[in-house]
Scaffold this motif. Structure first.
Motif, PDB file in Angstrom:
ATOM      1  N   VAL A  43      16.340  12.642  33.224  1.00  0.00           N
ATOM      2  CA  VAL A  43      17.423  12.315  32.294  1.00  0.00           C
ATOM      3  C   VAL A  43      18.215  11.098  32.762  1.00  0.00           C
ATOM      4  CG1 VAL A  43      19.532  13.140  31.186  1.00  0.00           C
ATOM      5  CG2 VAL A  43      17.591  14.702  31.519  1.00  0.00           C
TER       6      VAL A  43
ATOM      7  N   ARG B 153      22.294  15.684  30.505  1.00  0.00           N
ATOM      8  CA  ARG B 153      21.595  16.180  31.695  1.00  0.00           C
ATOM      9  C   ARG B 153      21.766  17.697  31.814  1.00  0.00           C
ATOM     10  NH1 ARG B 153      22.702  12.101  34.542  1.00  0.00           N
ATOM     11  NH2 ARG B 153      24.743  12.784  35.254  1.00  0.00           N
TER      12      ARG B 153
ATOM     13  N   GLU C 282      28.133  19.099  33.326  1.00  0.00           N
ATOM     14  CA  GLU C 282      26.740  19.525  33.223  1.00  0.00           C
ATOM     15  C   GLU C 282      26.638  21.043  33.051  1.00  0.00           C
ATOM     16  OE1 GLU C 282      24.188  17.920  36.293  1.00  0.00           O
ATOM     17  OE2 GLU C 282      25.098  15.937  36.076  1.00  0.00           O
TER      18      GLU C 282
END
Length: 144
Positions: free
Chosen positions: A60, A46, A15
């Protein structure tokens, strides 16, 4: 910019890499994601959303069954497609994929290899490969 590669040792690192790369995206871009089931494509999205539209990050999730998730921001939207369940180009017309290309948002496609021949030549790409338990190699090609 040449192809970049990153090693991720966790979902949180995936991420964070995506959050960093999100700064290189602009309205009108298409980002094609590649990777096996469970590679971390949705975690990557995300991270992108947290960088592009932080107000939407809690929303998300994988669009496998919805086919497309729309994340509306103040200045533009991000359209997150999952091509996994689509069979042919007629399915792309059925979900109005080509209309999204003209909306001026950012399009992110998962399972891009299924329809690689229809993606615009200017598309950016990210390939996520499993290299160990929880480890991923992320290759980003954002062109010039």
């Amino acid at each position: 910019m040449a192809q970049q590669s990153f090693i991720s040792k966790s979902e949180a690192e995936t991420e964070e890499i995506a959050r960093t790369l999100s700064a290189q995206l602009k309205k009108g871009d298409l980002l094609a994601l590649y990777g096996d089931m469970g590679a971390g494509k949705t975690a990557f999205v995300r991270g992108l959303i947290s960088g592009l539209l932080p107000e939407c990050v809690r929303l998300v999730h994988s669009p496998t069954f919805a086919i497309v998730n729309e994340y509306a921001g103040k200045d533009y939207s991000v359209y997150h497609f999952d091509f996994y369940r689509l069979k042919d180009e007629d399915d792309l017309y059925s979900i109005a994929f080509y209309d999204y290309l003209d909306r001026g948002g950012i399009i992110v496609t998962e399972w891009s290899e299924l329809f690689e021949d229809i993606l615009p030549p200017s598309s950016k790409s990210v390939r996520i490969e499993k290299i160990g338990e929880g480890e991923r190699c992320i290759y980003a090609d954002f062109g010039d």
